[in-house]
Design a protein around this motif. Structure first.
Motif, short mmCIF file in Angstrom:
data_model
loop_
_atom_site.label_atom_id
_atom_site.label_comp_id
_atom_site.label_asym_id
_atom_site.label_seq_id
_atom_site.Cartn_x
_atom_site.Cartn_y
_atom_site.Cartn_z
N LEU A 69 24.96 35.06 41.34
CA LEU A 69 24.31 33.76 41.10
C LEU A 69 24.42 33.35 39.64
CD1 LEU A 69 21.08 34.09 43.29
CD2 LEU A 69 22.98 32.49 43.63
N LEU A 70 24.24 34.31 38.76
CA LEU A 70 24.36 34.05 37.33
C LEU A 70 25.78 33.60 36.99
CD1 LEU A 70 22.66 34.27 34.75
CD2 LEU A 70 23.47 36.62 34.53
N GLU A 71 26.77 34.28 37.55
CA GLU A 71 28.17 33.91 37.31
C GLU A 71 28.48 32.52 37.83
OE1 GLU A 71 30.04 38.44 37.38
OE2 GLU A 71 30.07 37.23 39.22
N SER A 72 27.86 32.12 38.92
CA SER A 72 28.12 30.79 39.49
C SER A 72 27.47 29.68 38.66
CB SER A 72 27.65 30.71 40.93
OG SER A 72 26.24 30.74 41.00
N ARG A 73 26.42 30.00 37.90
CA ARG A 73 25.71 28.98 37.11
C ARG A 73 26.46 28.59 35.84
NH1 ARG A 73 19.55 30.03 35.95
NH2 ARG A 73 19.89 28.02 34.97
N LYS A 74 27.41 29.37 35.39
CA LYS A 74 28.01 29.12 34.09
C LYS A 74 28.75 27.79 34.01
CE LYS A 74 32.47 31.46 34.26
NZ LYS A 74 33.23 32.57 33.72
N ASN A 75 29.19 27.24 35.11
CA ASN A 75 29.92 25.98 35.09
C ASN A 75 29.04 24.76 35.34
OD1 ASN A 75 32.43 27.16 34.47
ND2 ASN A 75 32.65 27.78 36.61
N GLU A 76 27.74 24.97 35.44
CA GLU A 76 26.83 23.84 35.59
C GLU A 76 26.74 23.08 34.27
OE1 GLU A 76 23.00 25.24 36.76
OE2 GLU A 76 23.70 26.01 38.68
N THR A 77 26.53 21.79 34.37
CA THR A 77 26.31 20.98 33.18
C THR A 77 24.84 21.03 32.83
OG1 THR A 77 28.11 19.51 33.83
CG2 THR A 77 26.54 18.67 32.21
N CYS A 78 24.56 21.32 31.58
CA CYS A 78 23.17 21.46 31.16
C CYS A 78 23.01 20.92 29.74
CB CYS A 78 22.77 22.94 31.21
SG CYS A 78 21.07 23.23 30.77
#
Length: 151
Positions: A112-121
């Motif tokens: 889940l952490l690895e999948s979050r890295k490409n989110e825009t924040c």
């Protein structure tokens, strides 16, 4: 031509880069304290990558997902105490970091952490300052709760 007045800078409103720098410092201290333990000889930590036990003064706040990804930069599960050798000179010792992270939080949370890295924040200066306040309180709580006199 037009009456242009100079814009007043609001001194009470911090800039985002300054707020980010403050948050980086206090968040790093929180992570290093969270992952440390007290002994009779002083404060120590175990590096998440190499497993060595070292004095607190040699701890860095290592990020599994690089700090440039704002979506995970201040996520506690992404950050762990890491020795300077692994963090600074071994490019994070990422393979062993992942292994240690899976042991600590489990494979599902790592994915889940690895999948979050490409989110825009994008954090506002206000949000960053609110996080600074929160982590300052957490650092104070940890120091009082465990009676640490760490710097």
């Amino acid at each position: 031509m037009w009456n242009k007045r100079p814009k007043k800078k609001n001194a009470a409103r911090p800039s985002k880069p300054a707020a980010t720098a403050r948050l980086d410092r206090v968040f790093s201290e929180y992570i290093r304290l969270r992952d440390s333990f007290a002994t009779q000889a002083g404060l120590y930590f175990r590096c998440i990558s190499c497993g060595r036990i070292l004095p607190y003064a040699e701890a860095d706040c290592g990020h599994y997902i690089n700090r440039r990804h704002m979506a995970t930069r201040f996520v506690e599960a992404n950050c762990n105490a890491q020795c300077r050798a692994c963090n600074r000179f071994d490019e994070g010792n990422i393979y062993n970091y992942r292994r240690g992270l899976v042991e600590k939080i489990g494979e599902e949370r790592v994915l889940l952490l690895e999948s979050r890295k490409n989110e825009t924040c994008h954090f506002s200066a206000f949000e960053l300052e609110a996080m600074v306040t929160h982590y300052r309180k957490e650092v104070k709580r940890l120091k009082e709760e465990r009676q640490w006199n760490a710097r």
